[in-house]
Write an enzyme that holds these catalytic residues in place. Structure first.
Site, PDB file in Angstrom:
ATOM      1  N   ASP A  53       0.742  -1.133  -0.230  1.00  0.00           N
ATOM      2  CA  ASP A  53      -0.372   0.017   0.063  1.00  0.00           C
ATOM      3  C   ASP A  53       1.225   1.299  -0.085  1.00  0.00           C
ATOM      4  O   ASP A  53       2.382   1.044   0.319  1.00  0.00           O
ATOM      5  CB  ASP A  53      -0.660  -0.145   0.504  1.00  0.00           C
ATOM      6  CG  ASP A  53      -1.983   0.793   0.504  1.00  0.00           C
ATOM      7  OD1 ASP A  53      -2.244   1.383  -0.290  1.00  0.00           O
ATOM      8  OD2 ASP A  53      -3.267   0.694   2.087  1.00  0.00           O
TER       9      ASP A  53
HETATM   10  C1  BGC Z   1      -5.198   2.881   0.366  1.00  0.00           C
HETATM   11  C2  BGC Z   1      -5.372   2.027  -0.916  1.00  0.00           C
HETATM   12  C3  BGC Z   1      -5.259   2.648  -2.254  1.00  0.00           C
HETATM   13  C4  BGC Z   1      -3.739   3.777  -2.737  1.00  0.00           C
HETATM   14  C5  BGC Z   1      -3.595   4.328  -3.415  1.00  0.00           C
HETATM   15  C6  BGC Z   1      -4.036   4.003   0.162  1.00  0.00           C
HETATM   16  O1  BGC Z   1      -3.604   4.956   0.923  1.00  0.00           O
HETATM   17  O2  BGC Z   1      -4.623   2.755   1.326  1.00  0.00           O
HETATM   18  O3  BGC Z   1      -6.797   1.828  -0.955  1.00  0.00           O
HETATM   19  O4  BGC Z   1      -5.470   2.315  -3.071  1.00  0.00           O
HETATM   20  O5  BGC Z   1      -3.714   4.543  -1.333  1.00  0.00           O
HETATM   21  O6  BGC Z   1      -4.571   5.633  -4.203  1.00  0.00           O
END
Ligand code: BGC
Length: 747
Positions: free
Chosen positions: A295
């Site tokens: 993530d």
């Molecule tokens: C979130 C994810 C997301 C990623 C990209 C993160 O902060 O937890 O769910 O896919 O950002 O935007």
């Protein structure tokens, strides 16, 4: 297992390449989809790439279009040109994607195409109801179609990879990200996870109209302690296996091509460095053959977790655990080379990660045509089509849940001549989109008042007053709102949360109506006109006070682009509501977590002895939720009778009659729950094991039948093996998890 591709150098090209392809093909069914030309391409590339180019493929960079954290690499264009980036996120539109893809395939040495990722969570340009709302439709086919449309629109704008489905089971509505998931039940969540993956990926995603799915957040992110986002998770192995892991596994079984690690720890080990999770379980036990991405900066965050002294050591931990790609942290980019020299990571570990990424690119068809997702004509003709708007509108009405309808307040009678639309969410377009609205344009969203005007404008006068804001203490507008209510024959009162009060980094401790909205509701309802509350929110709210005073409450979540029209379809009665909540609504936040599949305990509370002290209860609140899992009303009435169980061999069939005893045709979501009465370990009082969504005409009785095998009754044991135990079971059938008819059987 990390594989040693170093051998290729000695035998390349012919024999070793053939053997290698056979081995990989045998390990990985997804790989067999690759054409011989693509397989050869992947292997040839691997054998010709420099270390820097390999590390580049493991690097995912973000634009600042939509960022949810620090955007670290301002020089992404140069990194792409030099082969130091394998994927980007938050870029879309054919022109922008073509421009960047051109840098990769025309200017970089090996011309490896980029992946283009984006959070297509509930639609791309056509925004559908938030995932929690879609789940309330219990309509797997519609959920799949929504993702199919989302994939079509996203791929028409250059996106080939979505960070969805989010399949985190959650029992804590304080956590804002419950809006992105399917609710509290792992069995239903698994079916929805599969439907979403199928919708995004189709039968294979190399046709240019589907996108690579990314299951997230692996694992158990939804169990964040106290519902506070990014908080630790403290979970027993049994709960993890039984209640949290199944939807991820279901998504993998459905063929999801990538997995995103979660921010949280499990058993003291953050997911991004959790080798047990990413390698032992995901790859070796579940057979996952796609690639694993972190993530957003979750790799770097291991330093803050206190499990790595610096980002460099965190990078070694992540790669060695099974992470293939680093999202936005540039940790692999900055440290893998050095780590290899110091022998803290191996060449084969890097090669294997690169292999996973290249294979995904090949499967997407990018080696045959890097501009497959850059079709200007599709961009102009396949976005926001009439068909997708019609479908979105239908999904809004399917997702609405009628929580209360005293004296048949709803639907509005055709005799109503003046409608007052009141409340801070009545005239908001932007809130309709909910969190994560990809490229959805708020200007195109239909607000509640627009939907009401579209539907009732020719037959009634519509007046509007805001009354108060969503979350401040202003009350000066309430007087005018009361006046409008008094002038009207019917009041539609739009209350709830703003779109940014749920989603990521949007946890709340008080989940009652924010600001002065309850004061507004009290004043309006006192005006004495037939009134329905229309609720907008991304989570179950604790609305006990409102429930006591409001004649009718329609839960509409955040419905997306067609919100207002879909809601008006319900208010008018053109569509009979059929949605059922998939997450319990607590009476107050102090009850959380409250969920339907609870256990009895050794000292259960009983309604027959309400004053008993030394039992599992609160002094100031019932144990039951305000609205139980599976609950939702209709404009008609369904009655249940005649439950029967028939055991044949190792199968059990459970049947019951469902009668539409009201005045309208309607759809009912008939639910089957099971209780294993005596087990070697404690079992939940009810577990959802089946459902059917049926259209039942008024006056009609339908005999509903469910058939379960022993496997369906199996559960995880302390050895983390899943098997069934013979004995006596209770079967429950009903229209929600609390109001059921029952019979027992032995199997
Ligand atoms: C979130 C994810 C997301 C990623 C990209 C993160 O902060 O937890 O769910 O896919 O950002 O935007």
């Amino acid at each position: 297992m990390r594989r040693n591709t170093g051998l290729i150098k000695f035998f390349f090209p012919a024999i070793a390449l053939y053997l290698l392809m056979q081995t990989v093909a045998a390990q990985n069914s997804a790989f067999t989809r690759l054409s011989p030309a693509d397989s050869l391409k992947v292997e040839t590339l691997l054998s010709t790439m420099t270390l820097d180019e390999k590390i580049g493929q493991l690097t995912l960079l973000a634009s600042d279009w939509n960022s949810t954290g620090p955007a670290m690499n301002a020089n992404y264009e140069q990194l792409i040109r030099t082969g130091k980036a394998g994927a980007v996120l938050n870029f879309y539109t054919v022109d922008k994607v073509r421009e960047l893809q051109k840098l990769a395939v025309e200017e970089s040495r090996l011309k490896i195409p980029l992946l283009f990722g984006n959070d297509v969570i509930h639609g791309h340009r056509t925004i559908f109801p938030i995932p929690l709302a879609q789940a309330a439709s219990w309509d797997l086919a519609s959920i799949e179609i929504a993702e199919h449309i989302a994939a079509a629109e996203a791929s028409a704008e250059g996106i080939n990879w979505t960070y969805a489905p989010m399949v985190d089971i959650a029992r804590d509505p304080r956590w804002g990200r419950v809006s992105e998931g399917a609710g509290e039940d792992a069995w239903l969540g698994s079916l929805i996870a599969k439907a979403r993956v199928r919708g995004f990926q189709g039968d294979g995603y190399s046709d240019g109209t589907h996108v690579l799915a990314c299951v997230k957040h692996f694992a158990a992110y939804g169990a964040a302690v106290a519902g506070r986002d990014y908080n630790v998770v403290d979970i027993s192995p049994l709960s993890l296996y039984e209640y949290y892991l199944p939807p991820y596994k279901a998504a993998i079984d459905a063929g999801a091509g990538s997995v995103m690690t979660s921010f949280n720890e499990i058993n003291g080990v953050p997911s991004t460095m959790n080798r047990w999770l990413l390698t032992d379980l995901l790859r070796n036990e579940w057979g996952f053959r796609g690639f694993v991405v972190t993530d957003w900066t979750s790799l770097n965050e291991m330093v803050a977790h206190g499990v790595a002294a610096d980002v460099k050591s965190a990078s070694a931990l992540a790669l060695n655990a099974g992470v293939d790609m680093d999202m936005q942290g540039s940790a692999f980019l900055n440290h893998l080379g050095e780590l290899l020299k110091e022998k803290q990571v191996t060449q084969s570990a890097i090669d294997e990660a690169v292999h996973h990424v290249l294979r995904a690119k090949a499967e997407l068809g990018l080696f045959s045509d890097p501009y497959l997702f850059c079709n200007k004509k599709r961009e102009q003709t396949e976005i926001m089509t009439k068909e997708s708007q019609d479908f979105a509108r239908k999904l809004v009405s399917e997702s609405c849940v009628l929580l209360k309808n005293a004296n048949n307040t709803l639907p509005l009678s055709p005799a109503v001549k003046i409608i007052a639309v009141i409340g801070p969410l009545a005239d908001s377009k932007i809130d309709m989109l909910g969190s994560w609205s990809s490229a959805g344009k708020w200007e195109q969203a239909v607000s509640l008042i627009e939907g009401v005007r579209n539907r009732f404008g020719s037959q009634a006068r519509i007046i509007y007053e805001k009354g108060c804001n969503i979350s401040d203490s202003q009350v000066s507008g309430i007087e005018a709102a009361v006046k409008a209510a008094r002038e009207s024959d019917f009041v539609i009162l739009a209350l709830g949360e703003s779109r940014d009060m749920s989603g990521e980094a949007a946890s709340r401790t008080n989940i009652d109506l924010p600001g002065e909205q309850y004061t507004l509701a009290e004043a309006i309802i006192k005006a004495g006109k037939p009134t329905t509350v229309v609720l907008f929110n991304g989570r179950p709210l604790a609305i006990s006070r409102l429930e006591q005073i409001a004649p009718a409450i329609l839960e509409t979540w955040f419905g997306g682009t067609q919100a207002g029209n879909g809601i008006a379809d319900i208010l008018s009665g053109d569509v009979n509501p059929s949605g059922k909540i998939t997450m319990s609504f607590p009476r107050n936040a102090g009850q959380i977590p409250v969920y339907y599949n609870a256990k009895n305990t050794g000292r259960p509370f009983s309604n027959d002895r309400p004053d008993e002290k030394y039992v599992s209860r609160y002094l100031d609140c019932p144990n039951t939720p305000l609205y139980p899992f599976g609950f939702g009303l209709s404009y008609t009435r369904f009655t249940y009778s005649g439950i029967k169980t028939i055991v044949e061999g190792d199968r059990i069939t459970i049947t019951a009659n469902v009668t539409n005893s009201g005045e309208k045709d309607g759809q009912e979501i008939v639910q089957l729950y099971i209780q294993d009465k005596v087990g070697t370990i404690t079992r939940p009082l009810k577990e959802l094991k089946g459902f059917k969504k049926l259209l039942i005409k008024k006056g009609e009785t339908v005999n509903v039948s469910f058939s379960l095998s022993r496997d369906d009754l199996s559960f995880y044991h302390p050895d983390l093996k899943k098997y069934w135990e013979p004995g006596e079971f209770n079967a429950y059938i009903g229209g929600n998890s609390a109001e059921v008819i029952s019979a027992s059987f032995n199997l």
